[in-house]
Design an enzyme around this catalytic site. Structure first.
Site, PDB file in Angstrom:
ATOM      1  N   GLY A 142      45.555  42.573  16.616  1.00 29.65           N
ATOM      2  CA  GLY A 142      45.309  43.472  17.113  1.00 29.65           C
ATOM      3  C   GLY A 142      44.952  44.996  16.095  1.00 29.65           C
ATOM      4  O   GLY A 142      44.724  44.259  15.050  1.00 29.65           O
ATOM      5  N   LEU A 143      44.556  45.901  16.508  1.00 31.24           N
ATOM      6  CA  LEU A 143      44.193  47.073  15.438  1.00 31.24           C
ATOM      7  C   LEU A 143      45.243  46.821  14.291  1.00 31.24           C
ATOM      8  O   LEU A 143      44.976  46.823  13.121  1.00 31.24           O
ATOM      9  CB  LEU A 143      44.352  48.512  15.964  1.00 31.24           C
ATOM     10  CG  LEU A 143      43.265  48.579  17.000  1.00 31.24           C
ATOM     11  CD1 LEU A 143      43.414  50.303  17.613  1.00 31.24           C
ATOM     12  CD2 LEU A 143      42.247  48.369  16.338  1.00 31.24           C
ATOM     13  N   ALA A 144      46.480  46.663  14.505  1.00 29.85           N
ATOM     14  CA  ALA A 144      47.546  46.872  13.116  1.00 29.85           C
ATOM     15  C   ALA A 144      47.109  45.372  12.472  1.00 29.85           C
ATOM     16  O   ALA A 144      46.886  45.490  11.248  1.00 29.85           O
ATOM     17  CB  ALA A 144      49.003  46.956  13.783  1.00 29.85           C
ATOM     18  N   HIS A 180      53.312  56.349  31.721  1.00 34.18           N
ATOM     19  CA  HIS A 180      52.140  57.132  31.797  1.00 34.18           C
ATOM     20  C   HIS A 180      52.164  57.450  33.526  1.00 34.18           C
ATOM     21  O   HIS A 180      52.120  56.848  34.373  1.00 34.18           O
ATOM     22  CB  HIS A 180      51.113  56.255  31.426  1.00 34.18           C
ATOM     23  CG  HIS A 180      49.551  57.157  31.217  1.00 34.18           C
ATOM     24  ND1 HIS A 180      48.989  57.547  32.169  1.00 34.18           N
ATOM     25  CD2 HIS A 180      48.881  57.041  30.165  1.00 34.18           C
ATOM     26  CE1 HIS A 180      47.846  58.277  31.642  1.00 34.18           C
ATOM     27  NE2 HIS A 180      47.910  58.102  30.259  1.00 34.18           N
ATOM     28  N   ARG A 232      53.267  63.970  29.433  1.00 32.00           N
ATOM     29  CA  ARG A 232      53.558  62.732  30.225  1.00 32.00           C
ATOM     30  C   ARG A 232      54.927  62.527  31.050  1.00 32.00           C
ATOM     31  O   ARG A 232      54.845  62.060  32.131  1.00 32.00           O
ATOM     32  CB  ARG A 232      53.230  61.306  29.377  1.00 32.00           C
ATOM     33  CG  ARG A 232      51.747  61.561  29.083  1.00 32.00           C
ATOM     34  CD  ARG A 232      51.548  60.153  27.996  1.00 32.00           C
ATOM     35  NE  ARG A 232      50.028  60.082  27.903  1.00 32.00           N
ATOM     36  CZ  ARG A 232      49.443  59.462  27.012  1.00 32.00           C
ATOM     37  NH1 ARG A 232      49.968  58.638  26.346  1.00 32.00           N
ATOM     38  NH2 ARG A 232      48.090  59.346  26.825  1.00 32.00           N
ATOM     39  N   ARG A 279      55.397  59.204  22.593  1.00 33.26           N
ATOM     40  CA  ARG A 279      54.161  59.065  21.753  1.00 33.26           C
ATOM     41  C   ARG A 279      53.292  59.998  22.282  1.00 33.26           C
ATOM     42  O   ARG A 279      53.059  60.130  23.632  1.00 33.26           O
ATOM     43  CB  ARG A 279      53.611  57.711  21.942  1.00 33.26           C
ATOM     44  CG  ARG A 279      52.342  57.647  21.216  1.00 33.26           C
ATOM     45  CD  ARG A 279      51.835  56.248  21.484  1.00 33.26           C
ATOM     46  NE  ARG A 279      51.410  56.025  22.862  1.00 33.26           N
ATOM     47  CZ  ARG A 279      50.043  56.277  23.211  1.00 33.26           C
ATOM     48  NH1 ARG A 279      49.251  56.244  22.402  1.00 33.26           N
ATOM     49  NH2 ARG A 279      49.954  55.933  24.208  1.00 33.26           N
ATOM     50  N   LEU A 294      46.627  54.267  18.582  1.00 25.88           N
ATOM     51  CA  LEU A 294      45.403  53.780  17.880  1.00 25.88           C
ATOM     52  C   LEU A 294      45.607  54.348  16.151  1.00 25.88           C
ATOM     53  O   LEU A 294      45.520  53.342  15.548  1.00 25.88           O
ATOM     54  CB  LEU A 294      44.300  54.039  18.412  1.00 25.88           C
ATOM     55  CG  LEU A 294      43.780  53.831  19.945  1.00 25.88           C
ATOM     56  CD1 LEU A 294      42.827  54.017  20.312  1.00 25.88           C
ATOM     57  CD2 LEU A 294      44.303  52.190  20.209  1.00 25.88           C
TER      58      LEU A 294
HETATM   59  C1  LIG Z   1      46.069  50.583  29.061  1.00 22.08           C
HETATM   60  C2  LIG Z   1      46.125  51.395  27.431  1.00 22.08           C
HETATM   61  C3  LIG Z   1      45.407  52.337  27.031  1.00 22.08           C
HETATM   62  C4  LIG Z   1      46.041  52.815  25.923  1.00 22.08           C
HETATM   63  N1  LIG Z   1      45.354  53.997  25.571  1.00 22.08           N
HETATM   64  C5  LIG Z   1      45.587  54.502  24.263  1.00 22.08           C
HETATM   65  C6  LIG Z   1      44.876  55.710  23.566  1.00 22.08           C
HETATM   66  O1  LIG Z   1      43.897  56.078  24.451  1.00 22.08           O
HETATM   67  N2  LIG Z   1      45.212  55.989  22.473  1.00 22.08           N
HETATM   68  C7  LIG Z   1      46.014  55.471  21.722  1.00 22.08           C
HETATM   69  O2  LIG Z   1      46.226  55.914  20.650  1.00 22.08           O
HETATM   70  N3  LIG Z   1      46.891  54.585  22.387  1.00 22.08           N
HETATM   71  C8  LIG Z   1      46.542  53.981  23.436  1.00 22.08           C
HETATM   72  N4  LIG Z   1      47.282  52.784  23.820  1.00 22.08           N
HETATM   73  C9  LIG Z   1      48.150  52.555  22.962  1.00 22.08           C
HETATM   74  C10 LIG Z   1      47.504  51.359  22.111  1.00 22.08           C
HETATM   75  O3  LIG Z   1      46.317  50.866  22.581  1.00 22.08           O
HETATM   76  C11 LIG Z   1      48.431  50.365  21.473  1.00 22.08           C
HETATM   77  O4  LIG Z   1      49.702  50.689  21.206  1.00 22.08           O
HETATM   78  C12 LIG Z   1      48.000  49.505  20.078  1.00 22.08           C
HETATM   79  O5  LIG Z   1      46.676  49.307  20.269  1.00 22.08           O
HETATM   80  C13 LIG Z   1      48.723  48.510  19.850  1.00 22.08           C
HETATM   81  O6  LIG Z   1      48.070  47.696  18.700  1.00 22.08           O
HETATM   82  P1  LIG Z   1      48.727  46.555  17.883  1.00 22.08           P
HETATM   83  O7  LIG Z   1      47.983  46.038  16.906  1.00 22.08           O
HETATM   84  O8  LIG Z   1      50.116  47.079  17.501  1.00 22.08           O
HETATM   85  O9  LIG Z   1      49.292  45.540  19.034  1.00 22.08           O
HETATM   86  P2  LIG Z   1      48.256  44.791  20.069  1.00 22.08           P
HETATM   87  O10 LIG Z   1      46.834  45.045  19.953  1.00 22.08           O
HETATM   88  O11 LIG Z   1      48.954  44.503  21.414  1.00 22.08           O
HETATM   89  O12 LIG Z   1      48.138  43.214  19.271  1.00 22.08           O
HETATM   90  C14 LIG Z   1      49.246  42.203  19.454  1.00 22.08           C
HETATM   91  C15 LIG Z   1      48.566  40.967  18.802  1.00 22.08           C
HETATM   92  O13 LIG Z   1      49.458  40.378  18.666  1.00 22.08           O
HETATM   93  C16 LIG Z   1      49.418  38.740  19.036  1.00 22.08           C
HETATM   94  N5  LIG Z   1      50.828  38.293  19.350  1.00 22.08           N
HETATM   95  C17 LIG Z   1      51.592  38.809  20.027  1.00 22.08           C
HETATM   96  N6  LIG Z   1      52.697  38.050  20.350  1.00 22.08           N
HETATM   97  C18 LIG Z   1      52.303  36.985  19.594  1.00 22.08           C
HETATM   98  C19 LIG Z   1      53.015  35.982  19.080  1.00 22.08           C
HETATM   99  N7  LIG Z   1      54.378  35.351  19.699  1.00 22.08           N
HETATM  100  N8  LIG Z   1      52.457  34.832  18.476  1.00 22.08           N
HETATM  101  C20 LIG Z   1      51.071  35.144  18.152  1.00 22.08           C
HETATM  102  N9  LIG Z   1      50.653  36.292  17.982  1.00 22.08           N
HETATM  103  C21 LIG Z   1      51.104  37.150  18.941  1.00 22.08           C
HETATM  104  C22 LIG Z   1      48.526  39.124  20.028  1.00 22.08           C
HETATM  105  O14 LIG Z   1      47.674  37.642  20.348  1.00 22.08           O
HETATM  106  C23 LIG Z   1      47.701  40.333  19.584  1.00 22.08           C
HETATM  107  O15 LIG Z   1      46.694  39.675  18.736  1.00 22.08           O
HETATM  108  C24 LIG Z   1      46.935  52.531  24.899  1.00 22.08           C
HETATM  109  C25 LIG Z   1      47.626  51.217  25.472  1.00 22.08           C
HETATM  110  C26 LIG Z   1      47.317  50.632  26.749  1.00 22.08           C
HETATM  111  C27 LIG Z   1      47.951  49.574  27.162  1.00 22.08           C
END
Ligand SMILES: Cc1cc2nc3c(=O)[nH]c(=O)nc-3n(C[C@H](O)[C@H](O)[C@H](O)COP(=O)(O)OP(=O)(O)OC[C@H]3O[C@@H](n4cnc5c(N)ncnc54)[C@H](O)[C@@H]3O)c2cc1C
Ligand code: HEM
Ligand code: FES
Lengths: 250, 665, 285
Positions: B51-53, B275, B346, B451, B457
């Protein structure tokens, strides 16, 4: 509502597949198409059968995972949506629904309705990016970009990489996908430096993956859930010729 | 069972650099150890999550020269759930010249988190926020622009300044695509080896350090392990413990939870963000909830009928919204929070909706839904203006519900959206389990109890692009590269443990589907550990969770075999972890005898007896923090299923901000 | 001694230098060829490259058709005009012009066919399996039968060339212009040829298929060449259909006219003015 499903079942990549008839009874009109399959699957599991496998994740039309061809049309005849955004109220009680995987040689079936679309990743890896090392970027406002260009780049960047364009094309061509990425990046000033390299790289990879050629029937445009215009294909053709000529005389 | 043990901290060193807050990060960077380029090539780094992180970390670390292996469960890194974020991303650019600054973004984020986050982390987040925007624009992310060609901003979630950058309603998608492209570029160059459709099932710990992972290939079913010099988890949030949430179907807590079994602590699991503007549940077949942008609250008015009779009539279809006279409508947010009105934060907006529905005045068929009405806005501004502002959202709503929001009010209800809790990490984003680093939503670090919109993001990208590349050497510089290989017996042991667990799941051969357990668990957690919590409720939940677990391990049915694609098995393994995790969540909620941010304990709210209410500063019913007792991070040590976890506290020091009571009057 | 050695050395050096130069030259040529041919090959091998060739060759053929039709329509102005035109074509560039043109057409046609056949085969294999339930959203019927319309047109072309160009039928081959017996009577041949209802029918059927081919092909060409944009998209579609229909009407007007008796072989085929001009010419000689 009660429905008759004709579903493609295939045990694995090497197995032969066939259409199976499944009755789906008592489905709510408000359920989404995938929720309808969930209900069917839950019953199959409880009866001891193997559930219908399909790809899905976000269920809100943005991740591009869901990939069903419904009554011959990827993501169904409803325009501008993905399968997960389709709701059962668009069908009538008693309908027969044909559910098949996205078909293309470059998208081999893995199980039932799941296909392997990793070819798309390899196309992006072949040039679908702007090479900028983290931390080396200049201030974001130092290069103004006309709103029109930014909007147009966005229109192409809206692609979710679902592969419906390929699945709808009788030639399994990936031109809409590749064209969308090329149009997105080639439209922006940041994308100019690697424009030719990008176009040649992605087109060559696309060919190597075994996608077909565009015969300009625009089925891709019709089924694209993000309604990306086939104009991007014309642009890709143009950019490809320019890049080839430049490469030849270089 | 119900009393958790507690150990004071001392074991938890947050590793916050000394010095004045605004200089900590700069000083850190100038003093942090470096690894020379020739050496970097020798280090192997595992990144779980794209994901983004995770994506930004994998790409950047590869650019720096590390050998990276990246894993995700989807078929492509581009589909991580970050893609679904709609609203936008904050950055203290002050492009609007409206007085924004790093300090203000820092302060808003700390305050938004209800003073339950670390000052140093949040300040760093605000500092690097500006670099994120530069980076993304350079990658070709098509942010919205003004006619002059410069970047546009909007104000988001009640912020006083316009600091949110956005790309139509698809900001997360565009950011992730930028990050994914950078990742693919590094894959092509050979710096990153990508494993898609591969799920991490366990962390391998060698001599107290995380040195590898065990994965299951979701296509072949093969269990294998990977060794590295350190492990980075960026596996997202655990919102799906509620079954229904705005998360993707595959989002799970497995990676983080398995890490707790190997010694990592889970921090603040009870902090979950609800939300307020989601589409209500329509039936029991429902698989997920859809978020609608909060921006709708700018023009929509939220109401329910004043009388239960009217509400019942609407639910049963005997009346419509239009049949309820103006005087019979309760615009409850406007009534209770006159200055914020429909834009109340929220948690408040969500809880008020729940109160109205609990009072029997809900308007959706299920009783769980309130109106979000655009009638007045359409009358005032005209349908065209509303269409221009919200056309896409209205269309989406109509697609899902079949109702036309131009003619009938929308129905909305709160849904779980984001999880602030996560694995405990120090300033360097390393957990208490050495070598295990955690980024993005999977860690607990920056959002405290709640949050701020558009900050997740920001955090994900800050962690991946800018923080971990600088902090990882703090750990790695002390490690000899390649010290641990797969030949260490720990790898075979971990693989065997994973295989055993899968065999155990497959051999239950019960009669109930995985989803049925997940649904049951979700409902329970939503009821007892959702928008509002009580001691009794939580204790009951703990009992019920134990029962669900027993039932699950006796009666779950997983058809097919483990050697190949088996989506029921995938779900089952995730649900098994959700069950155990829900327990920790309830313990945390039980321990935290206060209300703050996303955690509302009914016992702790302002009443007429409080001075703040008498002085008119706040309302009865508002969340009541107990700073003196609970200004700590609760980090939980896993003691196994059914056994109370051990609490470790990290006390939060606030040297730069004053802990204020929120007032939304 | 020294000098000899030296000169020997020089010789050797010269010799070596010479061979090096020569081999360098060969290598350079080789490299030049490779670097020139390589892009051509990779262009042909790429999907877009072949498509561009299809479009360019198609465009060339379309232009040819327009010219061909303009010439053919002279049939309505009488024997003299058409036969003059035919004579002009054959004598153009001392008789070489027509061959240059024929070769050009042949190359275009061969390229067009080679590329489209290769593309069609690739496309079939790219799709692999078909849907059990097939449906399309937008594709026109013409676009779905391009290879068949093309191949039937090809069959027709072969027939057409044997019929009117090579004139395997002595009856048609031996016709002479009554006014200038040394030249062939193209006008008479066309009318006589079309008096055979089977010939006319095949001609009409083939041209109908050509019309179908072009109704998709011309608009498609714009896209392939990157000329179709949001702005030109409707125009290109209209031009495609209009041109296809115009060509169709133009070409079939001749057999239709013959079949309906509007054009008859027994009329002199010379308009009054034209006849008098010819008479005057004969008189001069
Ligand atoms: C509908 C929605 C709208 C949102 N809108 C906003 C917004 O407008 N602004 C904002 O700042 N935030 C927003 N958020 C929050 C934000 O999008 C998320 O918190 C953030 O993108 C999380 O990023 P991440 O990289 O941590 O995780 P994710 O993007 O969830 O990535 C997780 C990754 O881990 C992998 N993974 C998970 N478990 C395993 C495993 N066991 N084995 C291998 N791979 C695994 C997945 O395949 C994926 O690649 C929103 C969230 C949602 C749900
Ligand atoms: C006078 C004869 C012909 C003319 C004027 C003509 C013209 C065209 C044109 C303009 C196109 C569109 C090119 C593009 O899509 O960019 C086309 C496509 C095509 N032609 Fe022809 N053509 C002729 C003969 C043939 C023949 C003999 C064949 C037989 C193989 C053929 C097969 C095709 C096919 C299969 C296509 C489709 C290619 C595609 O859609 O991508 N054509 N033709
Ligand atoms: S499941 Fe994500 S687009 Fe359909």
């Amino acid at each position: 509502m009660n429905l008759t499903l004709k579903v493609w079942r295939q045990a694995g990549p090497e197995s032969e597949g066939s259409m199976q008839t499944i009755e789906a009874e008592g489905i709510s009109e408000d359920a989404s198409f995938l929720e309808m399959l969930d209900v069917v699957n839950e019953r199959i599991v409880e009866e001891g059968g193997d559930p219908i496998h399909f790809d899905h994740d976000c269920r809100e039309g943005i991740c591009g995972a869901c990939s069903l061809t419904i009554n011959g049309v990827p993501h169904s005849k409803q325009q501008g949506i993905t399968t997960c955004q389709l709701h059962m109220r668009k069908f009538r009680d008693g309908d027969t629904i044909w559910i098949e995987p996205f078909r293309a040689r470059a998208f081999p079936v893995m199980k039932d309705l799941m296909v392997d679309r990793s070819s798309f990743d390899r196309i992006i890896a072949a040039g679908g990016y702007i090479d900028v090392r983290t931390g080396s970027a200049v201030d974001a406002n130092s290069v103004p970009i006309p709103k029109e260009d930014a909007d147009s780049a966005f229109d192409s960047a809206a692609c979710i990489g679902c592969g419906a364009c390929v699945a709808a094309c009788k030639n399994a061509s990936a031109m809409l996908f590749v064209g969308a990425k090329a149009s997105h990046l080639n439209k922006l000033p940041q994308g100019q430096v690697q424009k030719d390299e990008r176009v040649l790289g992605m087109v060559r990879q696309m060919d190597a993956e075994g996608f077909g050629n565009c015969t300009n029937q625009y089925e891709c445009e019709a089924v694209c859930p993000k309604e990306i215009s086939a104009d991007v294909i014309g642009k890709l053709n143009r950019d490809y010729v320019a890049a080839t000529v430049k490469e030849a005389v270089k | 069972m119900s009393n958790s043990q507690s150990a004071e901290n001392g074991t938890l060193d947050s590793a916050i650099p000394a010095g004045p807050l605004p200089e900590k990060w700069t000083k850190f960077k100038s003093k942090a150890p470096l690894i020379n380029p020739a050496n970097k090539r020798k280090y192997k780094v595992i990144v779980v999550g794209s994901g983004l992180a995770g994506g930004s970390a994998a790409a950047t670390l590869s650019e720096l020269g590390y050998q990276v292996k990246c894993f995700c469960y989807q078929d492509s890194p581009r589909r991580a759930h970050s893609i679904a974020a709609q609203g936008g991303i904050n950055a203290a650019k002050n492009y609007q010249n409206d007085g924004d600054s790093v300090w203000r973004l820092f302060y808003d984020t700390i305050k938004g988190g209800d003073f339950r986050s670390r000052e140093a982390n949040v300040h760093r987040l605000a500092e690097v926020s500006t670099n994120i925007i530069d980076q993304c624009v350079a990658q070709g992310v098509p942010f919205a622009r003004e006619y002059g060609g410069l970047l546009d901003n909007r104000s988001f979630g009640g912020a006083q300044v316009s600091r949110t950058f956005y790309a139509r309603g698809q900001t997360g998608q565009q950011l992730l695509i930028g990050c994914y492209q950078a990742l693919e570029k590094e894959i092509a160059k050979g710096g990153v080896e990508m494993f898609t459709r591969t799920e991490m099932q366990d962390v391998v710990v060698v001599d107290g350090h995380a040195k590898g992972i065990v994965v299951r290939d979701l296509v072949t079913g093969e269990i294998s392990s990977h060794a590295a010099d350190c492990v980075i988890l960026a596996t997202g949030g655990y919102g799906n413990v509620f079954f229904l949430s705005t998360n993707a179907m595959g989002c799970n807590v497995m990676a983080a939870f398995q890490a707790t079994k190997r010694g990592a602590y889970f921090a603040n699991p009870c902090y979950t963000q609800i939300h307020p503007t989601c589409i209500p549940v329509s039936g029991d077949y429902q698989s997920k909830l859809t978020l609608m942008s909060e921006s709708l609250r700018n023009d929509g008015r939220i109401w329910v009928p004043k009388s239960k009779e009217d509400a019942a009539a609407i639910r049963e279809g005997r009346k419509t919204a239009a049949d309820v006279a103006e005087d019979d409508r309760d615009y409850y947010l406007e009534r209770k929070y006159p200055s914020f009105g429909n834009l109340a934060p929220r948690d408040i907006a969500s809880r008020s909706a729940k109160e109205a529905c609990d009072d029997g005045r809900g308007v959706a068929k299920t009783g769980l839904g309130v109106f979000l009405d655009f009638r007045d806005a359409i009358n005032r501004l005209g349908e065209d203006t509303i269409r221009a502002r919200y056309g896409n959202l209205f269309q989406m709503y109509e697609k899902i519900t079949g109702d036309d929001p131009y003619s009938v009010p929308m129905k909305i209800y709160p849904a779980v959206h984001y999880t602030m809790g996560g694995l405990w990490v120090d300033y360097n984003l390393m957990s208490n389990l050495k070598g295990l680093h955690v980024l993005g939503e999977a860690n607990f670090s920056d959002h405290g109890a709640n949050r701020l919109g558009a900050s997740a993001l920001m955090q994900g990208l800050a962690d991946g692009y800018f923080v971990i590349p600088s902090t990882l050497p703090v750990y790695l510089a002390k490690e000899t590269p390649g010290k641990v290989t797969q030949d260490s017996p720990e790898f075979a042991e971990a693989e065997k443990a994973v295989k055993d667990r899968i065999d155990k799941l497959m051999s239950v051969k019960g009669t109930k589907s995985v989803d049925s357990f997940h649904r049951e668990l979700g409902l329970l957690v939503w009821d007892k550990c959702g928008m509002s919590r009580t001691k009794e409720g939580l204790e009951e939940a703990l009992k019920r969770i134990d029962e669900i677990r027993k039932d699950f391990w006796e009666n779950v049915r997983i058809p097919g075999s483990a050697d190949g694609i088996n989506m029921e098995l995938e779900k089952a393994a995730r649900v098994a972890d959700f069950i155990d995790f829900a327990e920790v969540m309830c313990y945390d909620a039980l321990d935290r005898e206060e209300s703050c941010g996303g955690h509302f304990r009914e016992e702790y709210q302002f009443t007429e007896a409080d001075e703040e209410v008498q002085s008119g500063f706040t309302n009865p019913g508002e969340a009541k923090r107990r700073d003196r007792e609970y200004c700590y991070v609760a980090a939980w040590e896993n003691n196994g299923p059914g056994v109370a976890p051990t609490l470790h506290k990290e006390h939060l020091e606030f040297e730069n901000v004053e802990l204020a009571v929120r007032s939304y009057k | 001694m020294e000098i000899r050695e030296k000169s020997g050395n020089y010789c050797l050096k010269f010799y070596l230098h010479g061979t090096r130069l020569a081999s360098g030259f060969v290598r350079n040529i080789k490299q030049a060829m490779v670097s020139l041919i390589q892009p051509v090959i990779s262009f042909w091998n790429s999907s877009i490259g072949k498509k561009i060739l299809v479009a360019l060759s198609g465009a060339f053929l379309v232009f040819f058709l327009i010219g061909h039709l303009a010439g053919n329509l002279l049939v309505f102005t009488g024997r003299g005009a058409l036969n003059d035109y035919a004579q002009f074509l054959h004598e153009m560039g001392h008789g070489k012009g027509v061959w240059i043109f024929r070769i050009g057409l042949l190359v275009a046609l061969v390229l067009h066919i080679a590329a489209t056949v290769a593309l069609t085969r690739q496309n079939r294999s790219a799709k692999g399996s078909q849907y059990a339930h097939n449906a399309t959203m937008r594709a026109s019927r013409s676009s779905k039968i391009m290879i068949w319309s093309g191949l039937i047109v090809l069959a027709f072309l072969v027939f057409h060339i044997f019929h009117f160009t090579i004139r395997v039928n002595p009856e048609l081959a031996d016709m002479a212009d009554p006014a200038q017996p040394e030249r062939h009577d193209v006008w008479g041949m066309v009318i006589k040829g079309f008096e055979n209802p089977l010939v006319s029918l095949f001609y009409i059927v083939a041209l109908t298929l050509l019309c179908s081919h072009l109704s998709h092909g011309i608009a498609s060409m714009f896209q392939t060449l990157g000329l179709r944009t949001g702005k030109t998209k409707d125009a290109s579609k209209i031009i495609g259909i209009a041109l296809a229909v115009a060509l169709w009407l133009g070409f079939i007007s001749i057999p239709v006219a013959v079949m309906t008796g509007l054009l008859k072989a027994d009329s002199s085929g010379y308009s009054d003015t034209k006849a008098s001009v010819i008479e005057a010419q004969i008189a001069k000689q």
